[in-house]
Scaffold this motif. Sequence first.
Motif, PDB file in Angstrom:
ATOM      1  N   UNK A 196      49.809  34.065  40.661  1.00  0.00           N
ATOM      2  CA  UNK A 196      48.810  34.652  39.756  1.00  0.00           C
ATOM      3  C   UNK A 196      49.058  36.154  39.656  1.00  0.00           C
ATOM      4  N   UNK A 197      48.867  36.688  38.470  1.00  0.00           N
ATOM      5  CA  UNK A 197      49.100  38.107  38.211  1.00  0.00           C
ATOM      6  C   UNK A 197      47.841  38.717  37.601  1.00  0.00           C
ATOM      7  N   UNK A 198      47.443  39.853  38.159  1.00  0.00           N
ATOM      8  CA  UNK A 198      46.333  40.631  37.607  1.00  0.00           C
ATOM      9  C   UNK A 198      46.919  41.852  36.908  1.00  0.00           C
ATOM     10  N   UNK A 199      46.822  41.857  35.596  1.00  0.00           N
ATOM     11  CA  UNK A 199      47.276  42.986  34.781  1.00  0.00           C
ATOM     12  C   UNK A 199      46.061  43.879  34.543  1.00  0.00           C
ATOM     13  N   UNK A 200      45.990  44.994  35.277  1.00  0.00           N
ATOM     14  CA  UNK A 200      44.777  45.823  35.295  1.00  0.00           C
ATOM     15  C   UNK A 200      44.957  47.087  34.464  1.00  0.00           C
ATOM     16  N   UNK A 201      43.842  47.564  33.933  1.00  0.00           N
ATOM     17  CA  UNK A 201      43.845  48.800  33.157  1.00  0.00           C
ATOM     18  C   UNK A 201      42.563  49.558  33.468  1.00  0.00           C
ATOM     19  N   UNK A 202      42.703  50.850  33.801  1.00  0.00           N
ATOM     20  CA  UNK A 202      41.548  51.710  34.059  1.00  0.00           C
ATOM     21  C   UNK A 202      41.181  52.430  32.766  1.00  0.00           C
ATOM     22  N   UNK A 203      39.948  52.296  32.355  1.00  0.00           N
ATOM     23  CA  UNK A 203      39.513  52.868  31.085  1.00  0.00           C
ATOM     24  C   UNK A 203      39.501  54.405  31.150  1.00  0.00           C
ATOM     25  N   UNK A 204      40.278  55.042  30.276  1.00  0.00           N
ATOM     26  CA  UNK A 204      40.277  56.496  30.145  1.00  0.00           C
ATOM     27  C   UNK A 204      40.386  57.222  31.473  1.00  0.00           C
ATOM     28  N   UNK A 300      49.409  37.631  43.283  1.00  0.00           N
ATOM     29  CA  UNK A 300      48.654  36.904  44.307  1.00  0.00           C
ATOM     30  C   UNK A 300      49.254  35.518  44.509  1.00  0.00           C
ATOM     31  N   UNK A 301      49.160  35.057  45.733  1.00  0.00           N
ATOM     32  CA  UNK A 301      49.561  33.689  46.024  1.00  0.00           C
ATOM     33  C   UNK A 301      48.478  32.713  45.594  1.00  0.00           C
ATOM     34  N   UNK A 302      47.202  33.106  45.803  1.00  0.00           N
ATOM     35  CA  UNK A 302      46.084  32.207  45.501  1.00  0.00           C
ATOM     36  C   UNK A 302      45.168  32.817  44.449  1.00  0.00           C
ATOM     37  N   UNK A 303      44.667  31.959  43.598  1.00  0.00           N
ATOM     38  CA  UNK A 303      43.736  32.399  42.556  1.00  0.00           C
ATOM     39  C   UNK A 303      42.439  32.924  43.148  1.00  0.00           C
ATOM     40  N   UNK A 304      41.996  32.321  44.239  1.00  0.00           N
ATOM     41  CA  UNK A 304      40.730  32.753  44.855  1.00  0.00           C
ATOM     42  C   UNK A 304      40.833  34.200  45.340  1.00  0.00           C
ATOM     43  N   UNK A 305      41.980  34.572  45.908  1.00  0.00           N
ATOM     44  CA  UNK A 305      42.172  35.968  46.320  1.00  0.00           C
ATOM     45  C   UNK A 305      42.096  36.899  45.120  1.00  0.00           C
ATOM     46  N   UNK A 306      42.736  36.507  44.037  1.00  0.00           N
ATOM     47  CA  UNK A 306      42.754  37.355  42.845  1.00  0.00           C
ATOM     48  C   UNK A 306      41.348  37.558  42.291  1.00  0.00           C
TER      49      UNK A 306
END
Length: 482
Positions: A196-204, A300-306
């Motif tokens: 699982x991959x979390x593609x994160x973005x911080x607003x401004x 992440x290895x597990x979705x629950x962690x993500x």
Amino acid sequence: MKRTNKGAQPRQQGQPPAEFVERRPVAKGNPVQTTMTGTQRPEPVLSALDRVREAAKRDSKLRFTNLLHHVTVDLLRDAYFALKRDAAPGIDEVTWSEYGDGLEERLPVLHDCIQNGRYHAKPSKRVWIPKPDGRQRPIGIAALEDKIVQQSLVLILQPIYEEDFLGFSYGSRPGRSQHQALDAIYVAITQRKVGWVLDADIRGFYDSVNHDWVMKFVGHRIGDSRILRLLQKFLRAGVSEDGEWAKTVVGTPQGAVISPLLANIYLHYVLDLWVQWWRKHHARGEVYIVRYVDDFVMGFQYRSDARRLRAALKERLLKFCLELHEGKTRLMEFGRFAMENRAERSEGKPETFDFLGFTHICAKKRDGIRFALRRKTIAKKLRAKLAEVSKLLMRGRHRPLPEQGSWLKSVVLGHFNYYGVPGNRKALDAFRTLVNRAWIRALRRRSHKARSLTWARVQTLVKRWIPSARIVHPYPDQRFCV
């Protein structure tokens, strides 16, 4: 996966040693040593800033209370020559070359102002540049003397914080680049337990940096009140737009010389140390992160962690006046087994994510069995670059052909040097073809006679000036392992 500043591998060309995997324990207390020859030689004399770095390395909790004396005329001169020479001028309208005409007379005066506390930062000139999505991004352009002073502070503070920053932080750090960050996320996805991959973005982000928090974070390491006052002067200098001055109570100008270092310090305490703690105390499986200034991707290895980290991350950022951009932050199934798992559930192909100019795609190798992580140029960036090149070609269509060809060659080579990664050959060929077409259109607009430009003549020009598409970078696992 993680580069560390405390490993036992020898340095190469002044760069810190690298670890292959993030989870590998750091070898504490092993000094980095160079190869000794049979003849004994005296120890090299460390410069003042080298001694600062050694002190920071020995004691991670040491506060430096006397740093301003390192701002010398020589350091200011080094800072001046480290600046971009073709950068736009600030509100003082002084260019790099104009300031250099009387450099040796100006620097002692500037040095005296800094040491006596009489130096005052000027407001940044705000300009707006278009973004690929049609919106505009504010950029702060500092006056030239402000740039020199900021660069001198970077030269002093960076050696200290390079001993503190963690290995998965790659942006705006000496000896590190976008491609090292791209290599790191490639190796994590292809060789580690990432589903699982979390593609994160911080607003401004740059507009949201809280001045009080950033000064507290800097104060963990810097106890020199004169250095802290200089930083506060830059944070509170304000911005000037169309001759109107505006006070700044939050944020740091995006484009200022010192902003990337302050951004790394801010996110080191807000994000990096917290993620390292969270995955050690709360994660069930493997967790990886690669950050390039305010842009970061997590595996992440597990979705629950993500899911749990995403919820906790939202609260963590809010505590420090930051916010996740919910419209751009996505959790997706991605990795070596994502295609098979989604096919079993009849959910279609895995989503893609963008990072540092590349769209990352789950694919298969030529055998159709083994997993491959494909990376191609982001379509929006490709279109934006082509539009810019076409506009400049049309504007300069009456210039001599060798001048046009030389400029266009540098543009195409620069594009290949960044986007020339394995698997992206098709996008490189497309870019070259469309650049050629744009050049032909511009040449045929030179005059009525130019409209009959023959294909043979065009082929001669293209062959002479436009380089063929080529892969510049090795496979990430090869370079990262080395």
